[in-house]
Write a protein that holds these residues in place. Structure first.
Motif, short mmCIF file in Angstrom:
data_model
loop_
_atom_site.label_atom_id
_atom_site.label_comp_id
_atom_site.label_asym_id
_atom_site.label_seq_id
_atom_site.Cartn_x
_atom_site.Cartn_y
_atom_site.Cartn_z
N VAL A 6 0.84 -1.20 0.00
CA VAL A 6 0.00 0.00 0.00
C VAL A 6 0.87 1.25 0.00
O VAL A 6 0.59 2.22 -0.72
CB VAL A 6 -0.97 -0.02 1.20
CG1 VAL A 6 -1.64 1.32 1.41
CG2 VAL A 6 -2.01 -1.11 1.01
N LEU A 7 1.93 1.25 0.80
CA LEU A 7 2.85 2.40 0.81
C LEU A 7 3.51 2.59 -0.55
O LEU A 7 3.64 3.73 -1.02
CB LEU A 7 3.93 2.21 1.88
CG LEU A 7 3.54 2.53 3.32
CD1 LEU A 7 4.66 2.14 4.27
CD2 LEU A 7 3.20 3.99 3.48
N ALA A 8 3.91 1.51 -1.19
CA ALA A 8 4.54 1.62 -2.51
C ALA A 8 3.56 2.16 -3.54
O ALA A 8 3.92 3.01 -4.37
CB ALA A 8 5.07 0.25 -2.95
N LEU A 9 2.32 1.71 -3.49
CA LEU A 9 1.31 2.20 -4.43
C LEU A 9 1.03 3.68 -4.21
O LEU A 9 0.95 4.46 -5.18
CB LEU A 9 0.03 1.37 -4.28
CG LEU A 9 -1.10 1.71 -5.23
CD1 LEU A 9 -0.67 1.39 -6.66
CD2 LEU A 9 -2.34 0.93 -4.87
N ALA A 10 0.88 4.10 -2.95
CA ALA A 10 0.65 5.52 -2.65
C ALA A 10 1.85 6.36 -3.10
O ALA A 10 1.67 7.47 -3.63
CB ALA A 10 0.38 5.70 -1.16
N PHE A 11 3.05 5.85 -2.91
CA PHE A 11 4.26 6.56 -3.34
C PHE A 11 4.23 6.77 -4.85
O PHE A 11 4.51 7.87 -5.35
CB PHE A 11 5.49 5.76 -2.92
CG PHE A 11 6.79 6.35 -3.38
CD1 PHE A 11 7.27 7.52 -2.84
CD2 PHE A 11 7.53 5.71 -4.36
CE1 PHE A 11 8.47 8.06 -3.26
CE2 PHE A 11 8.73 6.24 -4.80
CZ PHE A 11 9.20 7.42 -4.25
N LEU A 12 3.88 5.73 -5.60
CA LEU A 12 3.81 5.85 -7.06
C LEU A 12 2.74 6.85 -7.49
O LEU A 12 2.95 7.64 -8.43
CB LEU A 12 3.54 4.49 -7.69
CG LEU A 12 4.71 3.51 -7.67
CD1 LEU A 12 4.27 2.15 -8.19
CD2 LEU A 12 5.86 4.05 -8.48
N VAL A 13 1.60 6.85 -6.82
CA VAL A 13 0.53 7.80 -7.15
C VAL A 13 1.01 9.23 -6.96
O VAL A 13 0.80 10.09 -7.83
CB VAL A 13 -0.74 7.51 -6.31
CG1 VAL A 13 -1.73 8.65 -6.38
CG2 VAL A 13 -1.38 6.21 -6.74
N PHE A 14 1.67 9.51 -5.85
CA PHE A 14 2.13 10.88 -5.59
C PHE A 14 3.28 11.28 -6.51
O PHE A 14 3.39 12.45 -6.89
CB PHE A 14 2.51 11.07 -4.12
CG PHE A 14 1.30 11.16 -3.22
CD1 PHE A 14 0.32 12.12 -3.43
CD2 PHE A 14 1.13 10.27 -2.18
CE1 PHE A 14 -0.79 12.21 -2.61
CE2 PHE A 14 0.03 10.34 -1.36
CZ PHE A 14 -0.94 11.31 -1.57
N ILE A 15 4.12 10.34 -6.90
CA ILE A 15 5.18 10.64 -7.87
C ILE A 15 4.56 11.02 -9.22
O ILE A 15 4.99 11.97 -9.88
CB ILE A 15 6.14 9.45 -8.02
CG1 ILE A 15 7.05 9.32 -6.81
CG2 ILE A 15 6.97 9.53 -9.28
CD1 ILE A 15 8.09 10.42 -6.69
N ILE A 16 3.55 10.28 -9.64
CA ILE A 16 2.88 10.58 -10.91
C ILE A 16 2.18 11.94 -10.84
O ILE A 16 2.27 12.74 -11.77
CB ILE A 16 1.89 9.44 -11.28
CG1 ILE A 16 2.67 8.18 -11.64
CG2 ILE A 16 0.97 9.86 -12.43
CD1 ILE A 16 1.82 6.94 -11.78
N LYS A 17 1.50 12.21 -9.73
CA LYS A 17 0.82 13.51 -9.58
C LYS A 17 1.84 14.65 -9.59
O LYS A 17 1.57 15.71 -10.17
CB LYS A 17 -0.01 13.53 -8.31
CG LYS A 17 -1.29 12.75 -8.42
CD LYS A 17 -2.23 13.20 -7.33
CE LYS A 17 -3.57 12.57 -7.52
NZ LYS A 17 -4.49 13.43 -8.20
#
Length: 147
Positions: free
Chosen positions: A26-37
């Motif tokens: 979940v942390l890795a997925l949230a990290f990827l979302v914020f990097i993309i944003k």
């Protein structure tokens, strides 16, 4: 005195490992979302800050996960060795291994096993490959069995 059942030793602590893996995912997925944003909105610094915070948490969680994994692997090997000791003891005593409990989760020379036939002390040889079962009587035993 605490005893651990055969089923407890065979089961291990797999449930916590699964929860930790889900948390890291979940942390890795949230990290990827914020990097993309952040990459889409270069001027919006809150996504960069959130990415840095989540990246740091992800590294910390991954380090803890790795440490727990090595500890779990060591415990698994030790409980596997104890499972073999319990199975051999059950065979020698002609009882089911599921009715035996052992008082330690790592192998040593001061181990006791609790069986329906009584309490036994395990005395290992110098190489640890074989053991001797010695019947013992416990004086006022205060026993807790963890299933």
């Amino acid at each position: 005195m605490t005893f651990y059942s055969y089923d407890y030793l065979k089961g291990g602590q797999v449930n916590w490992a699964i929860i930790k893996i889900v948390l890291v995912s979940v942390l890795a997925l949230a990290f990827l979302v914020f990097i993309i944003k952040y990459s889409r909105n270069k001027w919006d610094l809150k996504y960069r800050d959130l990415s840095i915070i989540l990246g740091t948490l992800l590294l910390l969680a991954a380090a803890i996960q790795y440490s727990d994994y090595t500890n779990l692997r060591t415990a698994s090997v030790q409980s596997g060795q104890l499972s073999v000791v319990i199975e051999k003891s059950a065979k020698k005593l002609d009882i089911s291994p599921h009715s035996i409990a052992i008082n330690d989760t790592s192998r040593n020379n001061d181990m006791l096993i609790k069986t329906p036939k009584g309490y036994y002390s395990l005395v290992f040889n110098s190489s640890g490959s074989e053991f001797l079962l010695v019947k013992v009587d416990l004086y006022q035993p205060d026993i807790t069995v963890i299933q």
